[in-house]
Design an enzyme around this catalytic site. Structure first.
Site, PDB file in Angstrom:
ATOM      1  N   HIS A 135      17.797 -74.976 -16.063  1.00  0.00           N
ATOM      2  CA  HIS A 135      17.912 -75.244 -17.511  1.00  0.00           C
ATOM      3  C   HIS A 135      16.568 -75.696 -18.300  1.00  0.00           C
ATOM      4  O   HIS A 135      16.571 -75.681 -19.674  1.00  0.00           O
ATOM      5  CB  HIS A 135      18.985 -76.233 -17.905  1.00  0.00           C
ATOM      6  CG  HIS A 135      18.796 -77.572 -17.718  1.00  0.00           C
ATOM      7  ND1 HIS A 135      19.388 -78.243 -16.471  1.00  0.00           N
ATOM      8  CD2 HIS A 135      18.083 -78.680 -18.431  1.00  0.00           C
ATOM      9  CE1 HIS A 135      18.550 -79.873 -16.584  1.00  0.00           C
ATOM     10  NE2 HIS A 135      18.038 -79.867 -17.609  1.00  0.00           N
ATOM     11  N   ASP A 165      22.004 -75.001 -11.166  1.00  0.00           N
ATOM     12  CA  ASP A 165      20.993 -75.441 -11.861  1.00  0.00           C
ATOM     13  C   ASP A 165      19.598 -75.703 -11.064  1.00  0.00           C
ATOM     14  O   ASP A 165      19.076 -76.666 -11.150  1.00  0.00           O
ATOM     15  CB  ASP A 165      21.450 -76.641 -12.633  1.00  0.00           C
ATOM     16  CG  ASP A 165      20.584 -76.953 -13.955  1.00  0.00           C
ATOM     17  OD1 ASP A 165      19.827 -75.948 -14.217  1.00  0.00           O
ATOM     18  OD2 ASP A 165      20.684 -77.776 -14.410  1.00  0.00           O
ATOM     19  N   GLY A 237      13.539 -84.852 -20.151  1.00  0.00           N
ATOM     20  CA  GLY A 237      12.348 -84.505 -19.573  1.00  0.00           C
ATOM     21  C   GLY A 237      12.224 -84.781 -18.068  1.00  0.00           C
ATOM     22  O   GLY A 237      11.408 -84.346 -17.355  1.00  0.00           O
ATOM     23  N   ASN A 238      13.177 -85.742 -17.575  1.00  0.00           N
ATOM     24  CA  ASN A 238      13.245 -85.982 -15.962  1.00  0.00           C
ATOM     25  C   ASN A 238      13.694 -84.827 -15.453  1.00  0.00           C
ATOM     26  O   ASN A 238      13.584 -84.538 -14.007  1.00  0.00           O
ATOM     27  CB  ASN A 238      13.984 -87.308 -15.888  1.00  0.00           C
ATOM     28  CG  ASN A 238      13.086 -88.618 -15.799  1.00  0.00           C
ATOM     29  OD1 ASN A 238      13.253 -89.337 -16.749  1.00  0.00           O
ATOM     30  ND2 ASN A 238      12.171 -88.814 -14.846  1.00  0.00           N
ATOM     31  N   SER A 239      14.500 -83.941 -16.073  1.00  0.00           N
ATOM     32  CA  SER A 239      15.320 -82.980 -15.526  1.00  0.00           C
ATOM     33  C   SER A 239      14.098 -82.005 -14.331  1.00  0.00           C
ATOM     34  O   SER A 239      13.082 -81.476 -15.050  1.00  0.00           O
ATOM     35  CB  SER A 239      15.925 -81.887 -16.497  1.00  0.00           C
ATOM     36  OG  SER A 239      17.121 -82.547 -17.010  1.00  0.00           O
ATOM     37  N   LEU A 294      35.186 -65.826   0.265  1.00  0.00           N
ATOM     38  CA  LEU A 294      36.450 -65.939   1.208  1.00  0.00           C
ATOM     39  C   LEU A 294      37.555 -65.204   0.499  1.00  0.00           C
ATOM     40  O   LEU A 294      38.234 -64.442   1.265  1.00  0.00           O
ATOM     41  CB  LEU A 294      37.087 -67.147   1.282  1.00  0.00           C
ATOM     42  CG  LEU A 294      38.105 -67.563   2.349  1.00  0.00           C
ATOM     43  CD1 LEU A 294      38.068 -67.033   3.579  1.00  0.00           C
ATOM     44  CD2 LEU A 294      38.465 -68.973   2.313  1.00  0.00           C
ATOM     45  N   GLY A 295      37.620 -64.935  -0.886  1.00  0.00           N
ATOM     46  CA  GLY A 295      38.564 -64.122  -1.469  1.00  0.00           C
ATOM     47  C   GLY A 295      39.762 -64.785  -1.728  1.00  0.00           C
ATOM     48  O   GLY A 295      40.901 -64.040  -1.588  1.00  0.00           O
ATOM     49  N   VAL A 296      39.876 -66.080  -2.109  1.00  0.00           N
ATOM     50  CA  VAL A 296      41.208 -66.679  -2.197  1.00  0.00           C
ATOM     51  C   VAL A 296      40.987 -67.589  -3.471  1.00  0.00           C
ATOM     52  O   VAL A 296      40.029 -67.995  -3.950  1.00  0.00           O
ATOM     53  CB  VAL A 296      41.378 -67.831  -1.090  1.00  0.00           C
ATOM     54  CG1 VAL A 296      41.872 -67.018   0.034  1.00  0.00           C
ATOM     55  CG2 VAL A 296      40.417 -68.876  -1.062  1.00  0.00           C
ATOM     56  N   ILE A 298      42.501 -71.237  -4.894  1.00  0.00           N
ATOM     57  CA  ILE A 298      42.633 -72.562  -4.426  1.00  0.00           C
ATOM     58  C   ILE A 298      43.104 -73.568  -5.561  1.00  0.00           C
ATOM     59  O   ILE A 298      42.765 -73.307  -6.652  1.00  0.00           O
ATOM     60  CB  ILE A 298      41.856 -73.010  -3.522  1.00  0.00           C
ATOM     61  CG1 ILE A 298      40.532 -73.374  -4.295  1.00  0.00           C
ATOM     62  CG2 ILE A 298      41.511 -72.001  -2.267  1.00  0.00           C
ATOM     63  CD1 ILE A 298      39.505 -74.099  -3.420  1.00  0.00           C
TER      64      ILE A 298
END
Length: 504
Positions: A135, A165, A237-239, A294-296, A298
């Site tokens: 970001h 991110d 700004g710390n991001s 995995l294709g589930v 949940i």
């Protein structure tokens, strides 16, 4: 006698008592210090660091500021058509002309606008590899990395990932750069000292210190939330900046704050190194992420669902849907299975599974421990690759012709499937089961957000085709001394979920 005593209280005879009290207090303080010094600290007690200065001096050269600029093409604007002689006509014309947007219907193109953002980052390879938050750079077309000595280098994007991110940048330098390494974020504990360095409010390198407040925080920012919470001050700004342990290793990447004002209130969040490192490695190697799939579909297991499934305690991830084209189906996984371990890692709740699966290499054959109807068993699944644009297919139930009888149970009015109900609730043609026509607003079913127009497909993992099937299975559960019934409920589009309802 009381009168005489009171008369003497303010007199000069009482004045010498004050220094005596000070002396007594001082002696007590000295005795306390000596006594405390003589007592050994408990094994778990550790002294507060005398200073963070040496650690900061060591790692600060590797922490950088990120300046990202995005050029936006401004759209043509015209002066609003105002009635002649309006008192605001001159004001609007002056406003638009001053910004180069023309007046009196003039549609002269405006100049492109530039949007800037500031953040933090850190060097992980002397060759010029820099890590920050996704970001921070967004869709920027001009990115600069600014070093503590003022050196400013243009950066190119190696790869970025919005789900965790993270972004990886590359700069070219005439000399090797100071770099820091990642540490073991899994070994940290709440109460451990940490230090954050970043670029709060664009002020440049700032050092803050605190402790780890918690681990495994879910702030619902993405599918793989697993944040370290810290009270080390983190501000705008710390991001993208690093969170260090006391060995100078990066154990987290500062990403978010929880604040009603936009400033630090002592609740900051960092992506743990254990989550970040596999993503960074993939971005460096492929320029994109390649996550396991995995294709589930949940859902979480609550206490009522655990009781209905004979799980003992609430745990694992309950399979509520299976993609027909996914790896889970040929491996023998079924709707209603509860995944309790994946590739040797315990699945404590449904939040754990996506993160574990995503970090597992594509194509790897893994053992999946499931609980099915109270029995634990293992299935082996060869993982596919998760595609961002891929949508899970809706489940299709076997076709049977249900009766049209109506009944009431669990606070639900139920009916067999009819053409009229299918039209009334816009139910899919291939959706089969028992239609819910009304929900008692004071019932447990209402509390669990079951609605009229939904369809009961299964009760305790057994298909139902008529209201009589539902009531019979509920009676059987009561006879077994069970406290809840597990319903598989589908909406009008065929998307299903499990709901545990009390039957007491």
């Amino acid at each position: 006698m009381n009168t005489a005593t009171n008369a003497l209280a303010p007199s000069t005879t009482a004045l010498p008592q004050r220094p005596l009290r000070r002396l007594a207090a001082s002696c007590f303080a000295v005795f306390t210090v000596v006594a405390t010094a003589a007592m050994p600290l408990p094994a778990y007690a550790r002294a507060t660091p005398e200073s963070f200065a040496d650690l900061a001096d060591e790692v600060t050269p590797a922490v950088v500021n990120i300046s990202a600029s995005t050029t936006v093409e401004a759209r043509n604007r015209t002066l609003p058509q105002l009635p002649p002689g309006t008192p605001f006509e001159d004001l609007f014309e002056e406003f638009f002309n001053r910004r180069g947007q023309g007046g009196n219907g003039d549609s002269t193109p405006s100049r492109p606008r530039s949007s800037n953002s500031l953040g933090s980052g850190f060097v992980i390879d002397p060759s010029g590899i820099v890590v920050t938050n996704n970001h921070v750079i967004g869709d920027a077309n001009d990115i600069s990395v600014i070093f503590p000595d003022g050196t400013r280098l243009k950066a190119e994007i190696v790869g970025k990932d919005s789900k965790v991110d993270l972004a990886v940048l590359k700069v070219k330098s005439d000399k090797p750069l100071k770099a820091v390494k990642f540490g073991d974020s899994e070994s940290i504990r709440p109460g451990d000292w940490v230090m954050a360095i970043g670029n709060p409010f664009g002020l440049g390198g700032s050092v803050t210190a605190g402790i780890v407040s918690a681990r495994g925080r879910n702030i619902e920012s993405g599918p793989y939330d697993n944040y370290i919470q810290t009270d080390a001050s983190i501000n705008k700004g710390n991001s993208g900046g690093p969170l260090f342990n006391m060995n100078g290793e990066v154990i987290g990447i500062n990403t978010a704050i929880l604040s009603p004002t936009g400033g630090s209130v002592g609740i900051g969040f960092a992506v743990p190194a254990s989550t970040a490192v596999p993503v960074i490695d993939q971005l460096r190697q492929f320029g994109e992420t390649r996550r396991g799939w995995l294709g589930v579909r949940i859902q979480n297991v609550d206490d009522a669902t655990a009781e209905a499934l004979n799980l003992g305690t609430a745990r694992g991830a309950l399979i509520a849907g299976i993609d027909d084209k996914g790896p889970a189906k040929p491996a023998g996984l079924e709707v209603g299975d509860v995944i309790v371990r994946f590739d040797g890692k315990e699945v404590k709740d449904s939040r754990d599974l996506p993160r574990i699966v995503a970090s597992t290499p594509v194509g790897k054959a893994v053992d999946v421990a499931i609980v099915r109807k109270g029995q634990e068993m293992t299935r082996q699944v060869t993982l596919g690759r998760l595609e961002d644009t891929e949508k899970q297919a809706s489940l299709q139930q076997p076709s049977t012709e249900p009766p049209t009888a109506t009944r009431q149970a669990l606070g639900l009015n139920m009916s067999g499937m009819t053409d009229e109900l299918r039209r009334r609730f816009s139910l899919k043609d291939n959706l089969k089961g028992v239609v819910i026509t009304r929900v008692d607003p004071n019932s447990n079913a209402s509390d669990k957000r079951i609605q009229a127009g939904e369809v009961i497909v299964e009760v305790n993992q057994e298909p139902v085709t008529s209201p009589a099937d539902v009531t019979k299975k509920i009676d059987d559960l009561k006879a077994q001394g069970r406290k809840s019934a597990l319903l598989l409920v589908a909406n009008a589009q065929g998307e299903v979920r499990f709901v545990a309802l009390s039957i007491e």
